[in-house]
Design a protein around this motif. Structure first.
Motif, PDB file in Angstrom:
ATOM      1  N   VAL A 153      46.334  19.480   8.900  1.00  0.00           N
ATOM      2  CA  VAL A 153      45.520  19.001  10.104  1.00  0.00           C
ATOM      3  C   VAL A 153      45.356  20.148  11.076  1.00  0.00           C
ATOM      4  CG1 VAL A 153      46.344  16.658   9.808  1.00  0.00           C
ATOM      5  CG2 VAL A 153      47.777  18.165  11.092  1.00  0.00           C
ATOM      6  N   ARG A 154      44.138  20.172  11.758  1.00  0.00           N
ATOM      7  CA  ARG A 154      43.847  21.095  12.762  1.00  0.00           C
ATOM      8  C   ARG A 154      44.768  20.731  13.734  1.00  0.00           C
ATOM      9  NH1 ARG A 154      40.791  17.082  11.981  1.00  0.00           N
ATOM     10  NH2 ARG A 154      39.617  15.889  13.534  1.00  0.00           N
ATOM     11  N   HIS A 155      44.863  21.951  14.864  1.00  0.00           N
ATOM     12  CA  HIS A 155      45.378  21.610  16.068  1.00  0.00           C
ATOM     13  C   HIS A 155      44.750  21.041  17.012  1.00  0.00           C
ATOM     14  CE1 HIS A 155      48.043  22.512  19.489  1.00  0.00           C
ATOM     15  NE2 HIS A 155      47.152  23.083  19.997  1.00  0.00           N
ATOM     16  N   ILE A 156      45.378  19.945  17.917  1.00  0.00           N
ATOM     17  CA  ILE A 156      44.494  19.618  18.874  1.00  0.00           C
ATOM     18  C   ILE A 156      45.488  19.477  20.255  1.00  0.00           C
ATOM     19  CG2 ILE A 156      43.415  17.343  19.864  1.00  0.00           C
ATOM     20  CD1 ILE A 156      42.949  16.333  17.010  1.00  0.00           C
ATOM     21  N   ASP A 157      45.038  20.095  21.086  1.00  0.00           N
ATOM     22  CA  ASP A 157      45.831  20.396  22.226  1.00  0.00           C
ATOM     23  C   ASP A 157      45.642  18.882  23.206  1.00  0.00           C
ATOM     24  OD1 ASP A 157      47.008  20.946  24.707  1.00  0.00           O
ATOM     25  OD2 ASP A 157      45.647  22.430  25.433  1.00  0.00           O
ATOM     26  N   THR A 158      46.890  18.465  23.106  1.00  0.00           N
ATOM     27  CA  THR A 158      47.081  17.048  23.948  1.00  0.00           C
ATOM     28  C   THR A 158      48.126  17.056  24.990  1.00  0.00           C
ATOM     29  OG1 THR A 158      48.877  16.376  22.134  1.00  0.00           O
ATOM     30  CG2 THR A 158      46.467  15.690  21.973  1.00  0.00           C
ATOM     31  N   VAL A 159      48.177  18.209  25.540  1.00  0.00           N
ATOM     32  CA  VAL A 159      49.123  18.459  26.657  1.00  0.00           C
ATOM     33  C   VAL A 159      48.727  17.912  27.951  1.00  0.00           C
ATOM     34  CG1 VAL A 159      50.529  20.258  27.948  1.00  0.00           C
ATOM     35  CG2 VAL A 159      50.527  20.399  25.305  1.00  0.00           C
TER      36      VAL A 159
END
Length: 327
Positions: free
Chosen positions: A310-316
């Motif tokens: 799974v690709r990285h998704i920035d959810t910070v």
């Protein structure tokens, strides 16, 4: 046997987890409470958007199956998901907000005596906001405290789901005799059913439609809808109950965040029963909920493999100051 308590969650399919995250976080102001994967297809993200605390009855969740085509709306489909807002004034706020942000909507309408606002996202997924101004019944959730929406206007949970069905006579029997809902109102071709304490959080709107072609599932459509139950024993009781009516079920399924039972109650209509607990707070801190890839214990030994797929998704969001948007 304990009855159903109302809506638990709705799961739909998106063409883009990234766009989906942006739309729900920064346009709708719902909190991402869990970033995980589909437990039956671990290359697929499963994102959970809910209220401030991840309360049952507030979750809208999404799969992003790789390569899936766009779905088509039609009959025999869970075709629209509602979200509750506190008041008629909130509905007016959202109409102005959607105009400003160029979100396609129908304008404010009245449905079964309540103000509503229907709209679509980038995938033509169908949604509706419904006012809780004169609502009685199942209590709603807590708006996301640090989101962009002023708390007096923010989404607090799930409202009625809409089912479009070809054979209404059959489906009415399923709703009343099997699922133990009660029909309480009718407007033109739409029938309002409710269960438990009732109100916006425990209703299903069923539309009879023999004209439209059969819906086709894909991105932009709902995968399934889930109703709340108390605990595992209640699920087992409902499993027996379904089988007495001749329905096949998934049997008991442990999803870690909740326990489940799945049943296809009509062509293309998949309903899940899900327990209120354990919930989403067990493996993450409140302040950083939904910011890292969360895996249930039975997938933890595959973390390296899954993170490679799974690709990285920035959810910070905990390090950001998200200002309230009053227009």
């Amino acid at each position: 046997m304990n009855g159903l308590k109302g809506m638990h969650h709705v799961t739909a399919i998106t063409s883009s987890a990234e766009k989906n995250y942006q739309f729900f976080t920064y346009i709708l102001g719902m909190r991402l409470v869990k970033k995980t994967v589909n437990q039956d297809d671990i290359q697929t993200y499963h994102l959970f958007f809910a209220d401030d605390k991840g309360s049952p009855g507030t979750d809208m969740t999404f799969f992003d199956f790789p390569g899936i085509p766009k779905g088509t709306h039609g009959t025999n489909e869970i075709y629209k998901t509602s979200f509750r807002v506190p008041s008629d004034e909130a509905i007016e706020y959202w109409a102005r907000r959607f105009d400003r942000l160029h979100v396609k909507h129908t304008g404010i309408k009245e449905q079964f005596g309540k103000k509503t606002l229907s709209f679509v996202d980038f995938d033509d997924q169908n949604y509706q906001l419904v006012s809780d101004e004169n609502n009685n019944g199942v209590k709603s959730g807590t708006p996301w405290q640090d989101g962009p929406i002023p708390l007096e206007y923010a989404i607090t949970g799930l409202g009625p789901i809409f089912v479009r069905i070809q054979d209404f006579k059959y489906f009415k029997q399923v709703m009343e005799k099997v699922l133990l809902f009660t029909e309480i109102a009718e407007e033109e071709s739409r029938h309002l059913f409710e269960v438990g304490e009732g109100g916006n959080g425990a209703q299903v709107i069923v539309e009879e439609n023999k004209v439209m072609p059969m819906a086709m599932q894909g991105y932009g459509t709902v995968h399934h809808a889930a109703f709340r139950v108390d605990d595992k024993q209640t699920l087992l009781d409902w499993d027996d109950h379904y089988r007495k009516f001749g329905f096949q079920t998934s049997g008991y399924v442990d999803r870690f965040f909740f326990k489940s039972l799945y049943t296809r109650v009509a062509p293309q209509i998949l309903f899940e029963l899900a327990t209120d607990g354990p919930g989403f707070m067990g493996d993450e801190e409140y302040e950083t909920l939904g910011e890292k890839l969360s895996l249930p214990p039975f997938l933890e030994d595959k973390r390296e493999q899954i993170e490679g797929m799974v690709r990285h998704i920035d959810t910070v969001r905990s390090t950001r100051n998200i200002e309230k948007e009053y227009e």
